[in-house]
Design a protein around this motif. Structure first.
Motif, PDB file in Angstrom:
ATOM      1  N   PRO A   1     -32.575  14.082   2.128  1.00 10.91           N
ATOM      2  CA  PRO A   1     -32.057  13.235   1.039  1.00 10.91           C
ATOM      3  C   PRO A   1     -30.919  13.948   0.317  1.00 10.91           C
ATOM      4  CG  PRO A   1     -34.117  14.258   0.375  1.00 10.91           C
ATOM      5  CD  PRO A   1     -33.896  14.629   1.820  1.00 10.91           C
ATOM      6  N   HIS A   2     -30.054  13.172  -0.297  1.00 10.91           N
ATOM      7  CA  HIS A   2     -28.989  13.739  -1.135  1.00 10.91           C
ATOM      8  C   HIS A   2     -29.605  14.222  -2.436  1.00 10.91           C
ATOM      9  CE1 HIS A   2     -25.500  12.661   1.277  1.00 10.91           C
ATOM     10  NE2 HIS A   2     -26.184  11.600   1.618  1.00 10.91           N
ATOM     11  N   ALA A   3     -29.115  15.325  -2.956  1.00 16.27           N
ATOM     12  CA  ALA A   3     -29.661  15.915  -4.173  1.00 16.27           C
ATOM     13  C   ALA A   3     -29.398  15.058  -5.398  1.00 16.27           C
ATOM     14  CB  ALA A   3     -29.079  17.309  -4.386  1.00 16.27           C
ATOM     15  N   ALA A   4     -28.189  14.596  -5.565  1.00 17.18           N
ATOM     16  CA  ALA A   4     -27.840  13.829  -6.763  1.00 17.18           C
ATOM     17  C   ALA A   4     -28.049  12.337  -6.523  1.00 17.18           C
ATOM     18  CB  ALA A   4     -26.383  14.093  -7.133  1.00 17.18           C
ATOM     19  N   GLY A   5     -28.570  11.676  -7.518  1.00 17.13           N
ATOM     20  CA  GLY A   5     -28.701  10.228  -7.465  1.00 17.13           C
ATOM     21  C   GLY A   5     -29.794   9.713  -6.567  1.00 17.13           C
ATOM     22  N   GLN A   6     -30.854  10.476  -6.406  1.00 14.79           N
ATOM     23  CA  GLN A   6     -31.957   9.995  -5.579  1.00 14.79           C
ATOM     24  C   GLN A   6     -32.499   8.711  -6.180  1.00 14.79           C
ATOM     25  OE1 GLN A   6     -34.681  13.269  -5.305  1.00 14.79           O
ATOM     26  NE2 GLN A   6     -33.650  14.093  -3.519  1.00 14.79           N
ATOM     27  N   GLY A   7     -32.740   7.734  -5.341  1.00 19.04           N
ATOM     28  CA  GLY A   7     -33.263   6.457  -5.797  1.00 19.04           C
ATOM     29  C   GLY A   7     -32.174   5.482  -6.210  1.00 19.04           C
ATOM     30  N   VAL A   8     -30.927   5.936  -6.251  1.00 18.46           N
ATOM     31  CA  VAL A   8     -29.810   5.079  -6.615  1.00 18.46           C
ATOM     32  C   VAL A   8     -29.206   4.516  -5.342  1.00 18.46           C
ATOM     33  CG1 VAL A   8     -27.535   5.005  -7.694  1.00 18.46           C
ATOM     34  CG2 VAL A   8     -29.329   6.441  -8.668  1.00 18.46           C
ATOM     35  N   LEU A   9     -28.974   3.202  -5.331  1.00 18.88           N
ATOM     36  CA  LEU A   9     -28.385   2.553  -4.167  1.00 18.88           C
ATOM     37  C   LEU A   9     -26.899   2.904  -4.107  1.00 18.88           C
ATOM     38  CD1 LEU A   9     -28.709   0.714  -1.769  1.00 18.88           C
ATOM     39  CD2 LEU A   9     -28.320  -1.232  -3.278  1.00 18.88           C
ATOM     40  N   THR A  10     -26.520   3.689  -3.108  1.00 17.41           N
ATOM     41  CA  THR A  10     -25.150   4.153  -2.968  1.00 17.41           C
ATOM     42  C   THR A  10     -24.768   4.144  -1.497  1.00 17.41           C
ATOM     43  OG1 THR A  10     -25.495   5.667  -4.811  1.00 17.41           O
ATOM     44  CG2 THR A  10     -23.578   6.057  -3.455  1.00 17.41           C
ATOM     45  N   LEU A  11     -23.555   3.685  -1.220  1.00 17.05           N
ATOM     46  CA  LEU A  11     -23.043   3.741   0.144  1.00 17.05           C
ATOM     47  C   LEU A  11     -22.415   5.111   0.362  1.00 17.05           C
ATOM     48  CD1 LEU A  11     -22.447   2.388   2.824  1.00 17.05           C
ATOM     49  CD2 LEU A  11     -20.307   1.561   1.847  1.00 17.05           C
ATOM     50  N   ARG A  12     -23.040   5.919   1.194  1.00 16.88           N
ATOM     51  CA  ARG A  12     -22.511   7.245   1.491  1.00 16.88           C
ATOM     52  C   ARG A  12     -23.054   7.720   2.829  1.00 16.88           C
ATOM     53  NH1 ARG A  12     -25.503  10.597  -3.249  1.00 16.88           N
ATOM     54  NH2 ARG A  12     -27.536   9.739  -2.936  1.00 16.88           N
ATOM     55  N   SER A  13     -22.514   8.791   3.273  1.00 17.83           N
ATOM     56  CA  SER A  13     -22.890   9.367   4.548  1.00 17.83           C
ATOM     57  C   SER A  13     -24.317   9.922   4.493  1.00 17.83           C
ATOM     58  CB  SER A  13     -21.912  10.493   4.880  1.00 17.83           C
ATOM     59  OG  SER A  13     -22.249  11.090   6.093  1.00 17.83           O
TER      60      SER A  13
END
Length: 97
Positions: A62-74
């Protein structure tokens, strides 16, 4: 990645479970939060630039920042060496949008 044996001549390989534990410590999450997507070779849709020559366990993290936030990213990958247990890569899979 190549499939050459380690230079020391030992044939001991880091297990999948050990690789997940190593990645979990690196990322700072529980091992249950990670998954292995490829066991033998590079997964085709992902582009890891300057990939290591040592065969690796490909672990989705998982990405460290913004866990649980719907974001389009790699996607985020951690590559753990099968012979050394070294974390060779922790970053983008370059698979965004």
């Amino acid at each position: 990645m190549t499939n050459q044996p380690p230079m020391s001549g030992t044939a001991v390989e880091i297990s999948q479970g050990d690789a997940v534990e190593i990645a979990a410590r690196k990322v700072g999450v529980r091992p249950e939060d990670l998954s292995v997507i490829c066991q033998d070779d590079e997964a085709a849709p992902f582009k890891i630039y300057n990939a290591p020559t040592e065969p690796c366990w490909w672990i989705v993290a998982p990405h460290a920042a913004g866990q649980g936030v719907l974001t389009l990213r790699s996607s985020r990958f951690v590559l753990v060496g099968r012979w050394t247990g070294v974390v060779h890569y922790d970053g983008s899979a370059n698979d965004e949008g």
